[in-house]
Motif scaffolding. Structure first.
Motif, PDB file in Angstrom:
ATOM      1  N   LYS A  45      24.973  27.955   8.076  1.00 25.78           N
ATOM      2  CA  LYS A  45      25.370  27.125   9.209  1.00 25.78           C
ATOM      3  C   LYS A  45      24.433  25.928   9.351  1.00 25.78           C
ATOM      4  O   LYS A  45      23.221  26.058   9.217  1.00 25.78           O
ATOM      5  CB  LYS A  45      25.337  27.974  10.484  1.00 25.78           C
ATOM      6  N   ASP A  47      23.637  22.747  12.122  1.00 29.92           N
ATOM      7  CA  ASP A  47      23.867  22.223  13.467  1.00 29.92           C
ATOM      8  C   ASP A  47      23.438  20.770  13.515  1.00 29.92           C
ATOM      9  O   ASP A  47      22.329  20.413  13.098  1.00 29.92           O
ATOM     10  CB  ASP A  47      23.069  23.021  14.500  1.00 29.92           C
ATOM     11  N   GLN A  66      33.845  21.921   4.697  1.00 30.05           N
ATOM     12  CA  GLN A  66      34.069  23.357   4.906  1.00 30.05           C
ATOM     13  C   GLN A  66      35.247  23.870   4.087  1.00 30.05           C
ATOM     14  O   GLN A  66      35.241  25.019   3.652  1.00 30.05           O
ATOM     15  CB  GLN A  66      34.273  23.631   6.401  1.00 30.05           C
ATOM     16  N   THR A  73      29.551  26.727   7.779  1.00 30.72           N
ATOM     17  CA  THR A  73      29.991  26.266   9.096  1.00 30.72           C
ATOM     18  C   THR A  73      29.113  25.090   9.504  1.00 30.72           C
ATOM     19  O   THR A  73      27.883  25.199   9.513  1.00 30.72           O
ATOM     20  CB  THR A  73      29.870  27.369  10.153  1.00 30.72           C
ATOM     21  N   ASN A  75      28.434  22.584  12.637  1.00 26.19           N
ATOM     22  CA  ASN A  75      28.655  22.296  14.044  1.00 26.19           C
ATOM     23  C   ASN A  75      28.117  20.901  14.369  1.00 26.19           C
ATOM     24  O   ASN A  75      27.055  20.511  13.860  1.00 26.19           O
ATOM     25  CB  ASN A  75      27.935  23.320  14.927  1.00 26.19           C
TER      26      ASN A  75
END
Length: 367
Positions: A45, A47, A66, A73, A75
């Motif tokens: 992930k 961020d 993705q 992931t 974000n």
């Protein structure tokens, strides 16, 4: 809005990029299996936070990356450039998107260096026009010279039938409606680009330095790009500024460039950035662009922004370093830039910028 790509920058596909970074992270022993299956070993992930102007482009980049890397992931919180830089420098996100380069005078360069343990990397990833949007009953088309725009937002031009606006629009029927200028209330890279334009192109009508924070008490404040669009659209006699990709049904003025009235366009923004040099006072790996706001190049639209991706040159975790490197490389690749052009109407970054940016991003590694 013209969403046609202006330049295609040679680069591999997202899947190939992801595969290359996966191999680098995991070793060459499984190269044959991965290559034959077309799979990616990237997972985890990321961020990010920052620019709301490039939200549409970021959504497209996240989706594209993705799709090629099902175990990843990404974000992104479009909280605004100022908030994104602040979160990155505090260690709250892995990367930031900003519509203004890190500001050394405000300590942002040093704060990023402290967070990363070395000078942060900063590469351009998004070139887009800033539209002067208006909502004036009975007015569908509007020309505004830089000095007129500066006078409006400085509070010196107060009604839509002011002599300066009439001079820019001799054939228009302009009402005596009071002008309600709207500015961003949050710390905004779009605001910094807009005030930089007012200061440098406004012929003395704007006397304040470029800043992410609106420098004077005037008009109406609105939070983030969505708030700006809502305030202008819901008001009467309103005028504001926003990334062209976000203006929706609002009308946008043409600005004077040389002797021509030029509407906002991706092509015009690209011509403006191509005529602008890099800031050679910045640290190695920092590609801040010094936009020429007074260019008279045919077709150029110098009221525009160059957004940046901000990241560390090294990360504690090997997998995190591979993810950051993979995603940033995809964003500045031909495929990534085309995704932004198709989905946000932006202009691909110039080829010379893309080549240098790729070299910088390629250097991202684990500590």
């Amino acid at each position: 809005m013209n969403r046609t790509s202006l330049r295609r920058i040679a680069a591999p596909s997202a899947a190939a990029l992801a595969l290359g970074f996966a191999l680098s992270a995991c070793g060459a022993g499984n190269e044959t299996d991965n290559a034959s299956s077309g799979s990616s070993d990237l997972s985890g992930k990321l961020d990010g936070s920052g620019s709301s102007a490039q939200e549409s482009a970021m959504d497209a980049w996240r989706a594209g990356f993705q799709k090629a890397n099902s175990g990843v992931t990404i974000n992104y919180d479009p909280a605004g450039s100022g908030a994104g830089v602040e979160k990155f420098n505090a260690g709250g996100v892995d990367f930031a998107g900003s519509d203004a380069a890190l500001d050394p005078e405000k300590g942002e360069v040093d704060a990023a260096k402290k967070r990363c343990g070395a000078d942060a990397i900063e590469v351009p990833n998004y070139v887009s026009p800033i539209a002067v949007v208006f909502n004036v009953e009975g007015v569908d088309k509007l020309n505004l010279a830089p000095k007129t725009i500066a006078g409006i937002f400085a509070g010196k031009i107060k009604t839509w039938d002011d002599a300066a606006i009439k001079a820019d629009n001799p054939d228009a029927k302009l009402p005596s409606t009071k002008i309600d200028p709207v500015h961003r209330s949050d710390e905004s890279g779009t605001t910094k680009n807009f005030t930089d334009y007012l200061e440098k192109a406004g012929d003395g009508a704007w006397t304040y330095p470029a800043d992410k924070v609106w420098p004077i008490k005037s008009g109406e404040g609105a939070n983030q790009t969505s708030g700006m669009i809502s305030a202008v659209g819901g008001g009467k006699g309103t005028v504001g500024y926003a990334d062209l990709s976000q203006v929706g049904d609002l009308k946008a003025a043409s600005i004077k460039v040389g002797d021509a009235w030029t509407p906002p366009s991706a092509e015009g923004a690209a011509k403006a950035v191509e005529a602008s040099p890099l800031d050679d006072s910045r640290p190695e790996g920092d590609m801040a662009v010094k936009i020429d706001r007074t260019t008279t190049a045919a077709g150029a639209y110098p009221l525009m922004l160059t957004s940046y991706l901000i990241a560390c040159p090294t990360y504690d975790d090997k997998a995190k370093a591979a993810l950051v490197k993979g995603f940033l490389t995809y964003v500045i690749s031909e495929e990534g830039q085309q995704e932004a052009a198709d989905n946000a109407g932006s202009a691909p970054i110039p080829a010379s910028f893309a080549e240098k940016a790729k070299t910088i991003v390629d250097s991202i590694s684990a500590k």
